[in-house]
Design an enzyme around this catalytic site. Structure first.
Site, PDB file in Angstrom:
ATOM      1  CD  GLU A   1       0.736 -37.879  -9.841  1.00 59.59           C
ATOM      2  OE1 GLU A   1      -0.382 -37.358  -9.615  1.00 59.59           O
ATOM      3  OE2 GLU A   1       1.660 -37.887  -9.002  1.00 59.59           O
TER       4      GLU A   1
ATOM      5  CG  ASN B   1       3.703 -32.492  -8.225  1.00 61.66           C
ATOM      6  OD1 ASN B   1       2.736 -32.949  -7.638  1.00 61.66           O
ATOM      7  ND2 ASN B   1       4.667 -33.253  -8.718  1.00 61.66           N
TER       8      ASN B   1
ATOM      9  CG  ASN C   1       4.308 -35.047  -4.840  1.00 67.09           C
ATOM     10  OD1 ASN C   1       3.372 -34.976  -5.610  1.00 67.09           O
ATOM     11  ND2 ASN C   1       5.305 -35.889  -5.022  1.00 67.09           N
TER      12      ASN C   1
ATOM     13  CG  ASP D   1       2.337 -38.286  -5.704  1.00 66.94           C
ATOM     14  OD1 ASP D   1       1.995 -37.095  -5.789  1.00 66.94           O
ATOM     15  OD2 ASP D   1       2.959 -38.875  -6.593  1.00 66.94           O
TER      16      ASP D   1
END
EC number: 3.1.1.17
Length: 348
Positions: A72, A159, A217, A271
């Site tokens: 990520e 996030n 997100n 995302d």
């Protein structure tokens, strides 16, 4: 036993040849990303003629590395010519070196960090899951805590973050994914609504910008910083499709107005997000299935104009390289790169 001298010499010659050329005896496996691809690479999919200008017909999608559990949060450091990214379940930050192509650990025990970015002074900003904080790594190394509470309550699990160039203010999302299971952080009840926040660069005040979103997100600015795009991965926890929501940016990001739906995804969820210099939005996409996982590209009017398909679900992306024309994709267990004819709008 009498051994024929000519046979002995012949046998020795064969042995000597084998020792001189040991690679002939055993083929070596190719490293990830070196397998050839017929051009144009099958990863490209043009859905609208407007996407054709960004497609390069003689460039491959390459797997640069594999070994993560859930990769990520990539961010590009132009000075160091590297990208930092998070391997959340393994609680570490990794470093991909553009020059050598190697991936090495950057930080162990990263507090299950997710999204990363760099501010305009080159300092790394990270969103931590297990501590529910936004932190900044300065010149001396230790992390400075920028945000961990709002109105006396613990943040959910920050996030992703972006930085405004005019005053250095930071906008971050707080959906709480790092509080749902120990795999990516801790397990705890959320004390706050899922929201988007602003951190004032001068005084450090944390302000809630909006909670009109299910699961905020990834996020990115438009090239002129007048629009903020945020991926709402609602489908993970709500009977709602995943969407990209857009807001008008006011007062250098201290206020958001004019909420509107920019795009809706039928399967899976978007995302991480990045914009290119033409205002297109490149959205990392996962859990949509084969042929849909990867990157979906939207024109400024919200029309999906093309895709880059990946073998694994894609969580996030960043434009990297000297010209910011190469996409680095964090895709489940691996990272991939592909050159494009687009150019990323922003440095990180």
């Amino acid at each position: 036993m009498d051994i024929d001298r000519r046979a002995l010499l012949a046998g020795g010659a064969v042995l000597g040849a084998a020792l001189a050329f040991p690679k002939i005896a055993k083929a070596q496996p190719e490293p990830p990303g070196t397998q050839p691809s017929r051009y144009p690479d099958d990863a490209w999919e043009v859905l609208d003629p407007r996407f054709s200008k960004y497609m390069i017909g003689n460039t491959p999608l390459q797997r640069q590395w594999s070994g993560a559990f859930w990769a990520e949060g990539p961010a590009w450091n132009g000075v160091g010519r590297y990208a930092v990214f998070s391997d959340i379940p393994n609680n570490r930050q990794m470093r991909w070196d553009e020059v050598t192509g190697t991936v090495t650990p950057l930080r162990h025990a990263s507090n299950y960090s997710n999204g990363n970015t760099f501010d305009f002074e080159g300092r790394q900003i990270s969103c931590e899951h297990s501590t529910a904080r936004v932190v900044r790594y300065g010149r001396q190394g230790p992390a400075e805590v920028l945000a961990e509470t709002f109105e006396g309550k613990q943040l959910n699990a920050p996030n992703d973050a972006v930085v405004h160039p005019d005053d250095g203010g930071i906008i971050f999302t707080d959906p709480g994914y790092g509080s749902h299971w120990y795999y990516e952080g801790n397990v705890r009840e959320l004390e706050l609504p899922t929201s988007i926040y602003h951190i004032d660069a001068s005084g450090g005040a944390v302000t809630r910008l909006t909670d009109e979103i299910f699961k905020p997100n990834g996020l990115c600015f438009s090239p002129d910083y007048r629009t903020l795009y945020v991926a709402d991965s609602a489908a993970t926890h709500h009977p709602e499709p995943s969407r990209i929501i857009a807001w008008t940016v006011e007062d250098n990001g201290r206020r958001l107005t004019g909420r509107r739906e920019f795009a809706t995804l039928e399967n899976g969820f978007h995302d991480g997000l990045r914009a290119d210099v033409d205002g297109n939005v490149w959205a990392a996409t996962g859990f949509a299935g084969e042929g849909q996982d990867g990157v979906h590209v939207y024109a400024p009017d919200g029309t999906k104009i093309g895709q880059i398909k990946t073998p694994e679900g894609c969580a996030n992306l960043a434009f990297v390289g000297e010209h910011r024309n190469r996409l680095l994709l964090t895709a489940s267990q691996s990272i991939y790169t592909i050159y494009t004819a687009a150019q990323g709008a922003h440095i990180a």
